[in-house]
Write a protein that holds these residues in place. Sequence first.
Motif, PDB file in Angstrom:
ATOM      1  N   ASN A   1       0.819  -1.220   0.000  1.00  0.00           N
ATOM      2  CA  ASN A   1       0.000   0.000   0.000  1.00  0.00           C
ATOM      3  C   ASN A   1       0.846   1.260   0.000  1.00  0.00           C
TER       4      ASN A   1
ATOM      5  N   LEU B   1       2.131   1.795  -3.485  1.00  0.00           N
ATOM      6  CA  LEU B   1       1.046   2.185  -4.389  1.00  0.00           C
ATOM      7  C   LEU B   1       0.595   3.626  -4.182  1.00  0.00           C
ATOM      8  N   GLU B   2       0.867   4.176  -2.999  1.00  0.00           N
ATOM      9  CA  GLU B   2       0.496   5.558  -2.708  1.00  0.00           C
ATOM     10  C   GLU B   2       1.516   6.577  -3.229  1.00  0.00           C
TER      11      GLU B   2
ATOM     12  N   GLU C   1      -2.784  -7.053  -7.441  1.00  0.00           N
ATOM     13  CA  GLU C   1      -3.550  -6.038  -6.706  1.00  0.00           C
ATOM     14  C   GLU C   1      -4.383  -5.202  -7.680  1.00  0.00           C
ATOM     15  N   TYR C   2      -3.812  -4.837  -8.801  1.00  0.00           N
ATOM     16  CA  TYR C   2      -4.521  -4.047  -9.814  1.00  0.00           C
ATOM     17  C   TYR C   2      -5.700  -4.848 -10.386  1.00  0.00           C
TER      18      TYR C   2
ATOM     19  N   GLY D   1      -0.978   3.391 -10.240  1.00  0.00           N
ATOM     20  CA  GLY D   1      -1.133   3.498  -8.788  1.00  0.00           C
ATOM     21  C   GLY D   1      -2.584   3.506  -8.365  1.00  0.00           C
ATOM     22  N   ARG D   2      -2.783   3.653  -7.089  1.00  0.00           N
ATOM     23  CA  ARG D   2      -4.133   3.678  -6.525  1.00  0.00           C
ATOM     24  C   ARG D   2      -4.957   4.830  -7.079  1.00  0.00           C
ATOM     25  N   ASP D   3      -4.280   5.946  -7.359  1.00  0.00           N
ATOM     26  CA  ASP D   3      -4.995   7.134  -7.823  1.00  0.00           C
ATOM     27  C   ASP D   3      -5.168   7.123  -9.343  1.00  0.00           C
ATOM     28  N   ASP D   4      -4.884   5.977  -9.975  1.00  0.00           N
ATOM     29  CA  ASP D   4      -4.991   5.808 -11.427  1.00  0.00           C
ATOM     30  C   ASP D   4      -4.014   6.665 -12.220  1.00  0.00           C
TER      31      ASP D   4
END
Length: 127
Positions: A7, A10-11, A65-66, A103-106
């Motif tokens: 995490n 990914l951030e 994860e993605y 990433g998490r925020d695309d």
Amino acid sequence: MNNDELNQILELNGEDRYDYFLSLVGEEREIWILVNAENRFLKIESGDGDIAHLPVWPSSAFAAEYAKGSDDLSPKSISLPDFFKKWVPGLTRDGLEVGVFPGRDDTLWITGPEELKRDLQDELASL
């Protein structure tokens, strides 16, 4: 790698994830993509269809994860020599960019296949 580490990475912003990608791929000598049941790779097109890219990840864990929530996608490894010899010319010929480590925020770093190859070769030379 535990969930907290996953995490945390990914951030990171797109540029920091790109640097992480180069470093880990340089060590592991493989790139990860997602494929469906027919072994076709995931290709993402922009909303207006102007840009199409192949998303890539530095490890199976990030690709998996993605793909969470998708029944049809699974991580697949590509060796670095294979990527350089087959994928880079093929992506270039097909006019596909490479979307490095979404990433998490695309957000992601979109680059040309030849440019990514040069950056990876520079990374390998510095090891």
